[in-house]
Design a protein around this motif. Structure first.
Motif, PDB file in Angstrom:
ATOM      1  N   UNK A   1       3.973   5.657  -5.643  1.00 46.31           N
ATOM      2  CA  UNK A   1       3.746   5.736  -7.092  1.00 46.31           C
ATOM      3  C   UNK A   1       2.751   6.849  -7.430  1.00 46.31           C
ATOM      4  N   UNK A   2       1.709   6.993  -6.628  1.00 47.54           N
ATOM      5  CA  UNK A   2       0.730   8.060  -6.882  1.00 47.54           C
ATOM      6  C   UNK A   2       1.381   9.430  -6.765  1.00 47.54           C
ATOM      7  N   UNK A   3       2.233   9.613  -5.745  1.00 45.64           N
ATOM      8  CA  UNK A   3       2.932  10.898  -5.585  1.00 45.64           C
ATOM      9  C   UNK A   3       3.843  11.178  -6.778  1.00 45.64           C
TER      10      UNK A   3
ATOM     11  N   UNK B   1       3.212   6.927 -15.593  1.00 40.55           N
ATOM     12  CA  UNK B   1       2.194   5.886 -15.544  1.00 40.55           C
ATOM     13  C   UNK B   1       2.818   4.696 -14.842  1.00 40.55           C
ATOM     14  N   UNK B   2       1.991   3.911 -14.140  1.00 36.51           N
ATOM     15  CA  UNK B   2       2.546   2.761 -13.429  1.00 36.51           C
ATOM     16  C   UNK B   2       1.548   1.620 -13.392  1.00 36.51           C
ATOM     17  N   UNK B   3       2.088   0.402 -13.190  1.00 37.36           N
ATOM     18  CA  UNK B   3       1.256  -0.788 -13.046  1.00 37.36           C
ATOM     19  C   UNK B   3       2.039  -1.852 -12.288  1.00 37.36           C
TER      20      UNK B   3
ATOM     21  N   UNK C   1       0.841  -1.201   0.000  1.00 34.38           N
ATOM     22  CA  UNK C   1       0.000   0.000   0.000  1.00 34.38           C
ATOM     23  C   UNK C   1       0.876   1.252   0.000  1.00 34.38           C
ATOM     24  N   UNK C   2       1.954   1.235   0.771  1.00 34.80           N
ATOM     25  CA  UNK C   2       2.858   2.382   0.816  1.00 34.80           C
ATOM     26  C   UNK C   2       3.547   2.598  -0.533  1.00 34.80           C
ATOM     27  N   UNK C   3       3.942   1.522  -1.201  1.00 32.12           N
ATOM     28  CA  UNK C   3       4.552   1.645  -2.535  1.00 32.12           C
ATOM     29  C   UNK C   3       3.544   2.262  -3.501  1.00 32.12           C
TER      30      UNK C   3
ATOM     31  N   UNK D   1       6.442  -2.876  -9.121  1.00 33.74           N
ATOM     32  CA  UNK D   1       5.645  -1.794  -9.672  1.00 33.74           C
ATOM     33  C   UNK D   1       6.481  -1.128 -10.761  1.00 33.74           C
ATOM     34  N   UNK D   2       6.039  -1.277 -11.999  1.00 34.47           N
ATOM     35  CA  UNK D   2       6.737  -0.696 -13.146  1.00 34.47           C
ATOM     36  C   UNK D   2       6.167   0.688 -13.422  1.00 34.47           C
ATOM     37  N   UNK D   3       7.052   1.634 -13.714  1.00 32.62           N
ATOM     38  CA  UNK D   3       6.604   2.986 -14.038  1.00 32.62           C
ATOM     39  C   UNK D   3       7.357   3.492 -15.257  1.00 32.62           C
TER      40      UNK D   3
END
Length: 91
Positions: A25-27, A35-37, A19-21, A43-45
């Motif tokens: 990513x959102x920040x 963009x990320x997934x 959840x913290x990661x 988590x790739x961005x």
């Protein structure tokens, strides 16, 4: 091509760390228009000139990114922002 390689230890349970990661990513998405997934626990961005990932491990996060020529001029501020957000979420 320039790159980023940051290792950050943590002691959070897997669910909270994930959840913290996601919050990190959102920040970064807001600040740098990435963009990320998720792919498993990675988590790739990406965005134009940046391709990277945050690998979530039991006691550590490993952030790696390849920066294109123009983005590499901002390597310092990008690394600083990543480290700041990691410290905020994982300390």
């Amino acid at each position: 091509m320039s790159g980023i390689d940051i290792r950050h230890s943590h002691s959070l349970p897997h669910t909270k760390a994930r959840k913290a990661v996601e919050e990190v990513a959102k920040k970064l998405a807001e600040r740098f228009e990435i963009e990320y997934e998720w792919d498993g626990d990675d988590l790739h961005f990406n965005r134009s000139g940046v391709d990277g990932k945050i690998a979530l491990k039991p006691k550590e996060l490993h952030v790696t990114a390849k920066l294109g020529f123009f983005v590499s001029a901002f390597k310092g501020p990008i690394e600083h922002e990543i480290q700041r957000v990691l410290d905020e979420r994982f300390s």
